[in-house]
Scaffold this motif. Structure first.
Motif, PDB file in Angstrom:
ATOM      1  N   ALA A 146       5.704  -7.096   0.223  1.00  0.00           N
ATOM      2  CA  ALA A 146       6.475  -6.958  -1.017  1.00  0.00           C
ATOM      3  C   ALA A 146       6.157  -8.096  -1.985  1.00  0.00           C
ATOM      4  O   ALA A 146       5.909  -7.873  -3.178  1.00  0.00           O
ATOM      5  CB  ALA A 146       7.965  -6.925  -0.699  1.00  0.00           C
ATOM      6  N   LEU A 147       6.138  -9.326  -1.479  1.00  0.00           N
ATOM      7  CA  LEU A 147       5.847 -10.479  -2.325  1.00  0.00           C
ATOM      8  C   LEU A 147       4.414 -10.451  -2.845  1.00  0.00           C
ATOM      9  O   LEU A 147       4.152 -10.831  -3.991  1.00  0.00           O
ATOM     10  CB  LEU A 147       6.095 -11.772  -1.545  1.00  0.00           C
ATOM     11  CG  LEU A 147       7.564 -12.116  -1.270  1.00  0.00           C
ATOM     12  CD1 LEU A 147       7.664 -13.245  -0.247  1.00  0.00           C
ATOM     13  CD2 LEU A 147       8.285 -12.500  -2.566  1.00  0.00           C
ATOM     14  N   THR A 148       3.497  -9.984  -2.016  1.00  0.00           N
ATOM     15  CA  THR A 148       2.093  -9.884  -2.438  1.00  0.00           C
ATOM     16  C   THR A 148       1.945  -8.887  -3.587  1.00  0.00           C
ATOM     17  O   THR A 148       1.197  -9.131  -4.546  1.00  0.00           O
ATOM     18  CB  THR A 148       1.203  -9.462  -1.257  1.00  0.00           C
ATOM     19  OG1 THR A 148       1.308 -10.454  -0.219  1.00  0.00           O
ATOM     20  CG2 THR A 148      -0.248  -9.328  -1.677  1.00  0.00           C
ATOM     21  N   GLU A 149       2.687  -7.786  -3.502  1.00  0.00           N
ATOM     22  CA  GLU A 149       2.632  -6.786  -4.563  1.00  0.00           C
ATOM     23  C   GLU A 149       3.273  -7.314  -5.849  1.00  0.00           C
ATOM     24  O   GLU A 149       2.770  -7.071  -6.956  1.00  0.00           O
ATOM     25  CB  GLU A 149       3.332  -5.498  -4.086  1.00  0.00           C
ATOM     26  CG  GLU A 149       3.258  -4.333  -5.043  1.00  0.00           C
ATOM     27  CD  GLU A 149       1.864  -3.737  -5.218  1.00  0.00           C
ATOM     28  OE1 GLU A 149       1.758  -2.659  -5.818  1.00  0.00           O
ATOM     29  OE2 GLU A 149       0.871  -4.348  -4.775  1.00  0.00           O
ATOM     30  N   MET A 150       4.362  -8.046  -5.727  1.00  0.00           N
ATOM     31  CA  MET A 150       4.971  -8.657  -6.911  1.00  0.00           C
ATOM     32  C   MET A 150       4.017  -9.666  -7.548  1.00  0.00           C
ATOM     33  O   MET A 150       3.908  -9.747  -8.777  1.00  0.00           O
ATOM     34  CB  MET A 150       6.282  -9.355  -6.537  1.00  0.00           C
ATOM     35  CG  MET A 150       7.393  -8.436  -6.118  1.00  0.00           C
ATOM     36  SD  MET A 150       8.872  -9.403  -5.718  1.00  0.00           S
ATOM     37  CE  MET A 150       9.565  -8.436  -4.382  1.00  0.00           C
TER      38      MET A 150
ATOM     39  N   ARG B  88       1.899 -17.127   1.685  1.00  0.00           N
ATOM     40  CA  ARG B  88       0.968 -16.066   2.078  1.00  0.00           C
ATOM     41  C   ARG B  88       0.740 -15.056   0.959  1.00  0.00           C
ATOM     42  O   ARG B  88      -0.330 -14.446   0.875  1.00  0.00           O
ATOM     43  CB  ARG B  88       1.494 -15.343   3.321  1.00  0.00           C
ATOM     44  CG  ARG B  88       1.357 -16.125   4.610  1.00  0.00           C
ATOM     45  CD  ARG B  88       1.793 -15.298   5.803  1.00  0.00           C
ATOM     46  NE  ARG B  88       0.964 -14.109   5.977  1.00  0.00           N
ATOM     47  CZ  ARG B  88       1.262 -13.109   6.798  1.00  0.00           C
ATOM     48  NH1 ARG B  88       2.381 -13.158   7.514  1.00  0.00           N
ATOM     49  NH2 ARG B  88       0.467 -12.063   6.906  1.00  0.00           N
ATOM     50  N   ALA B  89       1.730 -14.895   0.103  1.00  0.00           N
ATOM     51  CA  ALA B  89       1.595 -13.965  -1.020  1.00  0.00           C
ATOM     52  C   ALA B  89       0.720 -14.529  -2.128  1.00  0.00           C
ATOM     53  O   ALA B  89       0.418 -13.822  -3.100  1.00  0.00           O
ATOM     54  CB  ALA B  89       2.974 -13.617  -1.566  1.00  0.00           C
ATOM     55  N   GLY B  90       0.306 -15.784  -1.991  1.00  0.00           N
ATOM     56  CA  GLY B  90      -0.582 -16.387  -2.974  1.00  0.00           C
ATOM     57  C   GLY B  90       0.118 -17.113  -4.097  1.00  0.00           C
ATOM     58  O   GLY B  90      -0.490 -17.393  -5.138  1.00  0.00           O
ATOM     59  N   LEU B  91       1.390 -17.442  -3.888  1.00  0.00           N
ATOM     60  CA  LEU B  91       2.173 -18.115  -4.926  1.00  0.00           C
ATOM     61  C   LEU B  91       2.081 -19.626  -4.788  1.00  0.00           C
ATOM     62  O   LEU B  91       1.767 -20.152  -3.720  1.00  0.00           O
ATOM     63  CB  LEU B  91       3.633 -17.665  -4.837  1.00  0.00           C
ATOM     64  CG  LEU B  91       3.851 -16.198  -5.231  1.00  0.00           C
ATOM     65  CD1 LEU B  91       5.119 -15.652  -4.607  1.00  0.00           C
ATOM     66  CD2 LEU B  91       3.886 -16.048  -6.747  1.00  0.00           C
ATOM     67  N   ALA B  92       2.353 -20.320  -5.882  1.00  0.00           N
ATOM     68  CA  ALA B  92       2.301 -21.783  -5.906  1.00  0.00           C
ATOM     69  C   ALA B  92       3.568 -22.310  -6.583  1.00  0.00           C
ATOM     70  O   ALA B  92       4.394 -21.544  -7.060  1.00  0.00           O
ATOM     71  CB  ALA B  92       1.060 -22.250  -6.661  1.00  0.00           C
TER      72      ALA B  92
ATOM     73  N   GLU C  90       6.502  -2.060  -2.297  1.00  0.00           N
ATOM     74  CA  GLU C  90       5.176  -2.251  -1.713  1.00  0.00           C
ATOM     75  C   GLU C  90       4.092  -1.443  -2.424  1.00  0.00           C
ATOM     76  O   GLU C  90       2.907  -1.608  -2.130  1.00  0.00           O
ATOM     77  CB  GLU C  90       5.201  -1.889  -0.225  1.00  0.00           C
ATOM     78  CG  GLU C  90       6.056  -2.824   0.608  1.00  0.00           C
ATOM     79  CD  GLU C  90       5.984  -2.520   2.088  1.00  0.00           C
ATOM     80  OE1 GLU C  90       5.033  -1.826   2.501  1.00  0.00           O
ATOM     81  OE2 GLU C  90       6.868  -2.972   2.840  1.00  0.00           O
ATOM     82  N   GLN C  91       4.490  -0.579  -3.361  1.00  0.00           N
ATOM     83  CA  GLN C  91       3.525   0.230  -4.122  1.00  0.00           C
ATOM     84  C   GLN C  91       4.004   0.331  -5.565  1.00  0.00           C
ATOM     85  O   GLN C  91       4.387   1.398  -6.032  1.00  0.00           O
ATOM     86  CB  GLN C  91       3.366   1.622  -3.499  1.00  0.00           C
ATOM     87  CG  GLN C  91       2.727   1.602  -2.117  1.00  0.00           C
ATOM     88  CD  GLN C  91       2.595   3.006  -1.540  1.00  0.00           C
ATOM     89  OE1 GLN C  91       3.559   3.752  -1.452  1.00  0.00           O
ATOM     90  NE2 GLN C  91       1.381   3.365  -1.143  1.00  0.00           N
ATOM     91  N   LEU C  92       3.965  -0.774  -6.268  1.00  0.00           N
ATOM     92  CA  LEU C  92       4.424  -0.793  -7.650  1.00  0.00           C
ATOM     93  C   LEU C  92       3.409  -0.088  -8.549  1.00  0.00           C
ATOM     94  O   LEU C  92       2.215  -0.407  -8.491  1.00  0.00           O
ATOM     95  CB  LEU C  92       4.631  -2.235  -8.110  1.00  0.00           C
ATOM     96  CG  LEU C  92       5.738  -3.002  -7.374  1.00  0.00           C
ATOM     97  CD1 LEU C  92       5.717  -4.473  -7.769  1.00  0.00           C
ATOM     98  CD2 LEU C  92       7.106  -2.390  -7.661  1.00  0.00           C
ATOM     99  N   PRO C  93       3.848   0.847  -9.383  1.00  0.00           N
ATOM    100  CA  PRO C  93       2.912   1.654 -10.190  1.00  0.00           C
ATOM    101  C   PRO C  93       2.520   0.980 -11.501  1.00  0.00           C
ATOM    102  O   PRO C  93       2.599   1.582 -12.582  1.00  0.00           O
ATOM    103  CB  PRO C  93       3.730   2.929 -10.448  1.00  0.00           C
ATOM    104  CG  PRO C  93       5.145   2.433 -10.529  1.00  0.00           C
ATOM    105  CD  PRO C  93       5.247   1.309  -9.517  1.00  0.00           C
ATOM    106  N   PHE C  94       2.085  -0.272 -11.410  1.00  0.00           N
ATOM    107  CA  PHE C  94       1.722  -1.039 -12.596  1.00  0.00           C
ATOM    108  C   PHE C  94       0.364  -1.707 -12.374  1.00  0.00           C
ATOM    109  O   PHE C  94       0.027  -2.083 -11.249  1.00  0.00           O
ATOM    110  CB  PHE C  94       2.777  -2.111 -12.900  1.00  0.00           C
ATOM    111  CG  PHE C  94       4.188  -1.584 -12.904  1.00  0.00           C
ATOM    112  CD1 PHE C  94       4.606  -0.686 -13.875  1.00  0.00           C
ATOM    113  CD2 PHE C  94       5.100  -1.985 -11.927  1.00  0.00           C
ATOM    114  CE1 PHE C  94       5.906  -0.187 -13.876  1.00  0.00           C
ATOM    115  CE2 PHE C  94       6.393  -1.491 -11.918  1.00  0.00           C
ATOM    116  CZ  PHE C  94       6.794  -0.593 -12.889  1.00  0.00           C
TER     117      PHE C  94
END
Length: 232
Positions: free
Chosen positions: A141-145, A196-200, A114-118
């Motif tokens: 998690a998916l939103t962060e990915m 919801r994570a914005g994926l298509a 949930e807090q990826l350092p990239f």
């Protein structure tokens, strides 16, 4: 103990890694526990030898490095691969696995999904195998990915889902009580979370209680497309 605390601190997590590290054993266990044919997962891992070539790849959670078998034989200059896990136990095992396979092009990072350092849009591909059902907030998690994927970048993963059968749902409930699993939804919940994570371009296949999914981060609309839409 929460699932995050379990996977971060418990040395017992390496037992899971020992099973998935042996394909024949893992395929039998998955069939008995989850009614899942796991061959598809190992086939996806083997395909990384081509799929990951020349790309920047994020593997989260990387576990003990089971995906590394798909990278074997790739020169270091053709691998830009970042392995992330919240557990130092898993990262140590992953480092050992990389050394055994002679892989030097892998960077290891301890971090929460949930807090990826990239920075935004850092990766061409994100792999998230067997982790989503352990996270306390799958959408976060998916939103962060998705954030760290480049436009057109691909997310690929697996997750345990509810609804495959009473026995499998009971196993999920037991794992949640033990703090091994986090929020574990249905097949429909997984699809909703990916949206919801914005994926298509979402594709999901289910085998027993395991879902295999792929999706992409959409390409941005051009200025002309936005203008046309506003004019209408």
């Amino acid at each position: 103990m929460t699932a995050v605390e379990h996977w971060k601190n418990s040395s017992s997590v390496s037992a899971y890694d020992r099973v998935v590290g042996h394909e024949k054993t893992a395929r039998i266990a998955a069939r008995l526990l989850w009614g899942t044919r796991l061959k598809k997962w190992y086939d996806q891992i083997r395909s990384l030898n081509e799929d990951a070539r020349g790309k920047t790849v994020l593997d989260v959670p990387c576990g003990g490095g089971v995906t590394f078998r798909g990278l074997t034989g790739l020169p270091a200059e053709e691998i830009d691969y970042v392995a992330v896990d919240i557990s130092n136990v898993m990262l140590d095992r992953a480092r050992d696995e990389a050394r055994k396979r002679g892989l030097t092009g892998i960077t290891f990072t301890q971090a929460s999904v949930e807090q990826l350092p990239f920075p935004d849009m850092s990766f061409d591909m994100c792999l998230t195998y067997n982790g989503l059902h352990c996270f306390p907030d799958p959408v976060a998690a998916l939103t962060e990915m998705t954030r760290v994927l480049r436009s057109g970048g691909r997310l690929q993963g697996t997750a345990i889902v509810r609804g495959a059968g009473r026995r499998q749902d009971k196993i999920i409930e037991v794992n949640q009580r033990l703090g091994v699993f986090g929020v574990t939804g249905t097949y429909a919940d997984l699809e909703h979370s990916l949206h919801r994570a914005g994926l298509a371009g979402i594709r999901i296949e289910r085998s027993g209680a395991m879902a295999f999914f792929t999706a992409t981060r959409p390409m941005p609309e051009s200025a002309d497309q936005v203008s046309d839409g506003n004019e209408r």
